[in-house]
Design a protein around this motif. Structure first.
Motif, short mmCIF file in Angstrom:
data_model
loop_
_atom_site.label_atom_id
_atom_site.label_comp_id
_atom_site.label_asym_id
_atom_site.label_seq_id
_atom_site.Cartn_x
_atom_site.Cartn_y
_atom_site.Cartn_z
N ALA A 123 0.83 -1.20 0.00
CA ALA A 123 0.00 0.00 0.00
C ALA A 123 0.87 1.26 0.00
O ALA A 123 0.56 2.24 -0.70
CB ALA A 123 -0.93 -0.02 1.22
N GLU A 124 1.95 1.24 0.75
CA GLU A 124 2.85 2.39 0.77
C GLU A 124 3.54 2.57 -0.58
O GLU A 124 3.77 3.71 -1.03
CB GLU A 124 3.89 2.22 1.89
N GLN A 125 3.85 1.48 -1.23
CA GLN A 125 4.48 1.57 -2.55
C GLN A 125 3.50 2.14 -3.58
O GLN A 125 3.89 2.94 -4.45
CB GLN A 125 4.97 0.19 -2.99
N PHE A 126 2.23 1.73 -3.49
CA PHE A 126 1.22 2.31 -4.37
C PHE A 126 1.13 3.82 -4.19
O PHE A 126 1.05 4.57 -5.17
CB PHE A 126 -0.15 1.68 -4.08
N LYS A 127 1.15 4.26 -2.95
CA LYS A 127 1.07 5.70 -2.69
C LYS A 127 2.28 6.44 -3.25
O LYS A 127 2.16 7.59 -3.71
CB LYS A 127 0.98 5.94 -1.17
N GLU A 128 3.42 5.78 -3.26
CA GLU A 128 4.64 6.44 -3.74
C GLU A 128 4.64 6.57 -5.26
O GLU A 128 4.90 7.66 -5.81
CB GLU A 128 5.87 5.65 -3.27
N VAL A 129 4.34 5.47 -5.98
CA VAL A 129 4.44 5.50 -7.44
C VAL A 129 3.25 6.21 -8.09
O VAL A 129 3.34 6.68 -9.23
CB VAL A 129 4.58 4.06 -8.00
N LEU A 130 2.13 6.27 -7.39
CA LEU A 130 0.93 6.90 -7.94
C LEU A 130 0.62 8.23 -7.26
O LEU A 130 -0.52 8.70 -7.32
CB LEU A 130 -0.27 5.96 -7.82
N ALA A 131 1.62 8.83 -6.64
CA ALA A 131 1.40 10.06 -5.88
C ALA A 131 0.78 11.18 -6.70
O ALA A 131 -0.13 11.87 -6.22
CB ALA A 131 2.73 10.52 -5.26
N PRO A 132 1.22 11.43 -7.96
CA PRO A 132 0.59 12.52 -8.73
C PRO A 132 -0.91 12.32 -8.94
O PRO A 132 -1.69 13.27 -8.88
CB PRO A 132 1.35 12.50 -10.06
N PHE A 133 -1.32 11.07 -9.17
CA PHE A 133 -2.74 10.80 -9.39
C PHE A 133 -3.53 10.85 -8.07
O PHE A 133 -4.71 11.20 -8.07
CB PHE A 133 -2.91 9.43 -10.05
N ALA A 169 -3.45 4.57 -19.95
CA ALA A 169 -3.68 3.62 -18.86
C ALA A 169 -2.58 2.58 -18.76
O ALA A 169 -2.32 2.04 -17.67
CB ALA A 169 -5.03 2.92 -19.05
N ILE A 170 -1.91 2.27 -19.89
CA ILE A 170 -0.92 1.19 -19.90
C ILE A 170 0.24 1.47 -18.94
O ILE A 170 0.60 0.61 -18.12
CB ILE A 170 -0.42 0.93 -21.33
N LYS A 175 3.00 0.09 -13.68
CA LYS A 175 3.55 0.41 -12.36
C LYS A 175 2.86 -0.43 -11.28
O LYS A 175 3.51 -0.90 -10.34
CB LYS A 175 3.37 1.89 -12.07
N VAL A 176 1.57 -0.62 -11.42
CA VAL A 176 0.84 -1.42 -10.44
C VAL A 176 1.28 -2.88 -10.52
O VAL A 176 1.50 -3.54 -9.49
CB VAL A 176 -0.67 -1.29 -10.67
N SER A 177 1.42 -3.39 -11.74
CA SER A 177 1.78 -4.81 -11.90
C SER A 177 3.18 -5.10 -11.37
O SER A 177 3.46 -6.21 -10.89
CB SER A 177 1.68 -5.21 -13.37
N GLU A 178 4.09 -4.12 -11.45
CA GLU A 178 5.44 -4.35 -10.92
C GLU A 178 5.40 -4.60 -9.42
O GLU A 178 6.25 -5.34 -8.88
CB GLU A 178 6.31 -3.12 -11.22
#
Length: 300
Positions: A123-133, A169-170, A175-178
């Motif tokens: 969850a923390e990694q999601f917040k980091e890589v998707l921070a702009p969104f 979207a790709i 990023k999510v799949s990684e």
């Protein structure tokens, strides 16, 4: 003789009404005496009561006195306090246990505790890589004890009324799949729409549109190397809104795709009954003699 006796009897009957009249006058006199006695008022007591009531309902201090017309002072009578004096309520401080305290309290197995920590880290990694969104309120990360949910607005992934992934979207799904590729958890992809009806040949209703969008994300995860047995596509249509569908902003929030990483012990096609009980430290009921327990397949 007979005539004189008859006249004597008739003369006695003429005075009988006096008895009833005397009784009536006596009762009437008694009635007026009673009425007079109860109408007599003690003026001094009346003034005392009046002054007391005036002092009780006035804004004067409790130590002040009031005087009647004769100059006699009377102390103000304060209302009688019934029950205990009201107290100020203090807020109740709720415990905020740490993750270690929760783990110790529930006595879960080490495997599921390790998996929970991995979900929190993801969850923390999601917040980091998707921070702009996340800053633009197009992505939201929700954490639970046994799953995490990545909520993505449909505007990031699809064109309006379409189920094919848009070019922008790709990179997001890559990023999510990684992050999820390295994890063994089951992944539920849930499609949601607003309540506006759609009636096309390809999508007769929002059921088909939400299911098709979830399937598009699942196929992209397959292309990114995520095992198919971990994936599921679910369409909820407009029936699980998170905002008000009567306004544009609410409908915008309801058009979304949720990617849910489930704990192994709670995934439908994850652990079987025996493995789930072991992970949660739940005692298994004894099986009937001669009958083997039914074993659920891990992957159907």
């Amino acid at each position: 003789m007979r005539r004189k006796r008859k006249e004597l009897l008739e003369s006695d009957n003429h005075d009988r009404w006096l008895v009833s009249y005397a009784d009536f006058i006596t009762l009437l006199f008694a009635f007026f005496v009673v009425m007079y006695s109860i109408s007599s008022v003690n003026e001094g007591k009346y003034k005392t009561l009046s002054n007391s009531l005036e002092g009780a309902f006035s804004n004067k201090g409790s130590d002040q006195n009031i005087a009647n017309q004769e100059g006699t002072a009377y102390k103000i009578i304060q209302p009688i306090q019934v029950g205990d004096t009201p107290m100020t309520l203090q807020p109740i401080e709720l415990d905020q246990p740490t993750l270690e305290e929760v783990e110790k309290k529930h006595e879960l197995s080490e495997e599921i505790l390790r998996e929970r920590r991995n979900l929190i880290e993801a969850a923390e990694q999601f917040k980091e890589v998707l921070a702009p969104f996340i800053d633009e309120e197009l992505v939201n990360v929700k954490k639970n004890d046994f799953w995490i949910e990545l909520e993505m607005n449909s505007e990031l992934l699809f064109a309006s009324g379409d189920a094919a992934l848009s070019p922008k979207a790709i990179p997001i799904l890559q990023k999510v799949s990684e992050i999820v590729r390295r994890m063994p958890n089951s992944i539920n992809v849930e499609g949601h729409t607003d309540n506006r009806p759609i009636n096309r040949l390809q999508f007769p209703s929002n059921w088909e549109l939400s299911s098709a969008r979830a399937s598009s994300v699942v196929r992209e995860f397959e292309r990114e190397g995520i095992n198919s047995d971990r994936l599921s596509a679910i369409g909820y249509g407009e029936f699980h809104p998170i905002a008000d569908n009567t306004i544009d902003e609410g409908r915008f929030q309801n058009r979304r795709v949720s990617i849910v990483l489930m704990s192994h012990a709670f995934a439908r096609y994850g652990a079987n009954d025996q493995e789930r009980a072991r992970l949660l430290n739940i005692a298994q009921p004894e099986t009937t003699e001669g009958v083997e327990p039914q074993n659920t397949q891990k992957n159907r």
